[in-house]
Write an enzyme that holds these catalytic residues in place. Structure first.
Site, PDB file in Angstrom:
ATOM      1  N   ASP A  30      -0.848  -4.559   8.579  1.00  0.00           N
ATOM      2  CA  ASP A  30      -1.668  -4.073   7.630  1.00  0.00           C
ATOM      3  C   ASP A  30      -2.513  -4.946   7.080  1.00  0.00           C
ATOM      4  O   ASP A  30      -2.365  -6.150   6.991  1.00  0.00           O
ATOM      5  CB  ASP A  30      -0.296  -3.614   6.366  1.00  0.00           C
ATOM      6  CG  ASP A  30      -1.237  -2.857   5.254  1.00  0.00           C
ATOM      7  OD1 ASP A  30      -0.670  -1.914   4.842  1.00  0.00           O
ATOM      8  OD2 ASP A  30      -2.234  -3.318   4.477  1.00  0.00           O
ATOM      9  N   ASN A  86       4.201   6.885   2.238  1.00  0.00           N
ATOM     10  CA  ASN A  86       4.047   7.530   0.968  1.00  0.00           C
ATOM     11  C   ASN A  86       3.285   9.023   1.484  1.00  0.00           C
ATOM     12  O   ASN A  86       2.593   8.918   2.020  1.00  0.00           O
ATOM     13  CB  ASN A  86       2.885   6.600   0.517  1.00  0.00           C
ATOM     14  CG  ASN A  86       3.325   5.322  -0.093  1.00  0.00           C
ATOM     15  OD1 ASN A  86       4.335   5.263  -0.621  1.00  0.00           O
ATOM     16  ND2 ASN A  86       2.358   4.255  -0.074  1.00  0.00           N
ATOM     17  N   GLN A  93      -0.246   7.887  -1.334  1.00  0.00           N
ATOM     18  CA  GLN A  93      -0.688   7.763   0.069  1.00  0.00           C
ATOM     19  C   GLN A  93      -2.306   7.641  -0.399  1.00  0.00           C
ATOM     20  O   GLN A  93      -2.736   8.585  -0.936  1.00  0.00           O
ATOM     21  CB  GLN A  93      -0.514   9.060   0.445  1.00  0.00           C
ATOM     22  CG  GLN A  93      -1.047   8.973   2.094  1.00  0.00           C
ATOM     23  CD  GLN A  93      -0.656  10.330   2.860  1.00  0.00           C
ATOM     24  OE1 GLN A  93      -0.051  11.189   2.699  1.00  0.00           O
ATOM     25  NE2 GLN A  93      -0.960  10.122   4.186  1.00  0.00           N
ATOM     26  N   GLU A  94      -2.930   6.695   0.389  1.00  0.00           N
ATOM     27  CA  GLU A  94      -4.386   6.803   0.205  1.00  0.00           C
ATOM     28  C   GLU A  94      -5.198   7.087   1.554  1.00  0.00           C
ATOM     29  O   GLU A  94      -6.217   7.655   1.439  1.00  0.00           O
ATOM     30  CB  GLU A  94      -4.782   5.297  -0.220  1.00  0.00           C
ATOM     31  CG  GLU A  94      -4.204   4.772  -1.758  1.00  0.00           C
ATOM     32  CD  GLU A  94      -4.571   3.617  -2.248  1.00  0.00           C
ATOM     33  OE1 GLU A  94      -5.270   2.598  -1.391  1.00  0.00           O
ATOM     34  OE2 GLU A  94      -4.565   3.493  -3.428  1.00  0.00           O
ATOM     35  N   HIS A  99       1.499   7.290   7.945  1.00  0.00           N
ATOM     36  CA  HIS A  99       1.905   5.950   8.590  1.00  0.00           C
ATOM     37  C   HIS A  99       3.037   5.464   7.793  1.00  0.00           C
ATOM     38  O   HIS A  99       3.038   5.487   6.679  1.00  0.00           O
ATOM     39  CB  HIS A  99       0.610   5.123   8.204  1.00  0.00           C
ATOM     40  CG  HIS A  99       0.062   5.135   6.739  1.00  0.00           C
ATOM     41  ND1 HIS A  99      -0.727   6.115   6.395  1.00  0.00           N
ATOM     42  CD2 HIS A  99       0.356   4.364   5.620  1.00  0.00           C
ATOM     43  CE1 HIS A  99      -1.197   5.893   5.161  1.00  0.00           C
ATOM     44  NE2 HIS A  99      -0.415   4.758   4.631  1.00  0.00           N
ATOM     45  N   HIS A 101       5.164   2.518   6.747  1.00  0.00           N
ATOM     46  CA  HIS A 101       5.382   1.211   6.100  1.00  0.00           C
ATOM     47  C   HIS A 101       6.423   0.367   6.621  1.00  0.00           C
ATOM     48  O   HIS A 101       7.589   0.800   6.346  1.00  0.00           O
ATOM     49  CB  HIS A 101       5.086   0.968   4.915  1.00  0.00           C
ATOM     50  CG  HIS A 101       3.617   1.649   4.038  1.00  0.00           C
ATOM     51  ND1 HIS A 101       2.697   0.617   3.824  1.00  0.00           N
ATOM     52  CD2 HIS A 101       3.380   2.697   3.825  1.00  0.00           C
ATOM     53  CE1 HIS A 101       1.644   1.242   3.330  1.00  0.00           C
ATOM     54  NE2 HIS A 101       2.080   2.680   3.355  1.00  0.00           N
TER      55      HIS A 101
HETATM   56  P1  5GP Z   1      -0.984   4.175   1.671  1.00  0.00           P
HETATM   57  O1  5GP Z   1      -1.199   3.881   0.287  1.00  0.00           O
HETATM   58  O2  5GP Z   1      -2.028   5.116   2.198  1.00  0.00           O
HETATM   59  O3  5GP Z   1       0.409   4.643   1.940  1.00  0.00           O
HETATM   60  O4  5GP Z   1      -1.292   2.792   2.497  1.00  0.00           O
HETATM   61  C1  5GP Z   1      -2.531   2.364   3.303  1.00  0.00           C
HETATM   62  C2  5GP Z   1      -2.319   1.219   4.024  1.00  0.00           C
HETATM   63  O5  5GP Z   1      -3.330   1.048   4.857  1.00  0.00           O
HETATM   64  C3  5GP Z   1      -2.452   0.023   2.757  1.00  0.00           C
HETATM   65  O6  5GP Z   1      -1.281  -0.794   2.777  1.00  0.00           O
HETATM   66  C4  5GP Z   1      -3.649  -0.615   3.064  1.00  0.00           C
HETATM   67  O7  5GP Z   1      -3.429  -2.203   2.807  1.00  0.00           O
HETATM   68  C5  5GP Z   1      -3.792  -0.267   4.564  1.00  0.00           C
HETATM   69  N1  5GP Z   1      -5.006  -0.607   4.965  1.00  0.00           N
HETATM   70  C6  5GP Z   1      -6.131   0.403   4.511  1.00  0.00           C
HETATM   71  N2  5GP Z   1      -7.345   0.263   5.370  1.00  0.00           N
HETATM   72  C7  5GP Z   1      -6.881  -0.552   6.296  1.00  0.00           C
HETATM   73  C8  5GP Z   1      -7.561  -1.116   7.485  1.00  0.00           C
HETATM   74  O8  5GP Z   1      -8.753  -0.821   7.617  1.00  0.00           O
HETATM   75  N3  5GP Z   1      -6.853  -1.782   8.514  1.00  0.00           N
HETATM   76  C9  5GP Z   1      -5.647  -1.886   8.297  1.00  0.00           C
HETATM   77  N4  5GP Z   1      -4.915  -2.727   9.253  1.00  0.00           N
HETATM   78  N5  5GP Z   1      -5.053  -1.491   7.086  1.00  0.00           N
HETATM   79  C10 5GP Z   1      -5.658  -0.813   6.198  1.00  0.00           C
END
Ligand code: 5GP
Ligand code: ZN
Length: 144
Positions: A30, A86, A93-94, A99, A101
């Site tokens: 991450d 998420n 979830q963004e 994915h 974690h």
């Molecule tokens: P979410 O909130 O969608 O569950 O988590 C997205 C995760 O993706 C976050 O922990 C964020 O730090 C990670 N992330 C977002 N953009 C990138 C990227 O370009 N490269 C990597 N390696 N991680 C990313």
């Protein structure tokens, strides 16, 4: 070309520190880790939610998770890990590509269990029998 950032990582269009890959799955560090070793495990196929995965892909997606989770914990000397998806923006979830974690944890880190997310609210009232029946009916309908 996909606009999805994780599809771009999978395709090698943008860089990431990959720790594992096979035909169906890629795992990478991450970019904004919650802890040292925070790793994301993604299906190569663009699927937004875990609940959208078909059963075959779900099996192939989960297959390497135990091995990856073990290696990550070993690599950083962790005592355990919090592992979570998420699912949807309501859950935070963004990135709209499913994915997992894997966040390494230590006995001393004091972050608590996932239950800590919900500590501020009181007891949740649930009609357990009715709810369980609804879930069973949804599963049956989804399989019909
Ligand atoms: P979410 O909130 O969608 O569950 O988590 C997205 C995760 O993706 C976050 O922990 C964020 O730090 C990670 N992330 C977002 N953009 C990138 C990227 O370009 N490269 C990597 N390696 N991680 C990313
Ligand atoms: Zn994607």
């Amino acid at each position: 070309m996909s606009e999805c950032i994780f599809c771009k990582i999978i395709e090698g269009e943008i860089p990431a520190e990959r720790v594992y890959e096979d035909e169906d799955v890629v795992a990478f560090l991450d970019a904004n880790p919650l802890a040292e070793g925070h790793t994301l495990v993604v299906p190569r196929e663009h699927v937004e939610r875990v609940s959208d995965l078909d059963p075959d892909l779900a099996g192939r997606y989960f297959r390497p998770v135990p091995e990856i989770a073990g290696a990550v914990q070993e690599a950083v000397g962790a005592d355990g890990a919090t592992m979570a998806w998420n699912e949807g923006s309501a859950a935070g979830q963004e990135v709209p590509h499913a994915h997992l974690h894997i966040v390494p944890r230590w006995d001393s880190d004091r972050h608590g269990p996932i239950h800590a997310l919900f500590q501020a609210q009181g007891e949740v009232e649930v009609d357990e029998a009715g709810l369980a029946q609804s879930v069973r009916a949804e599963l049956q309908a989804a399989r019909a």
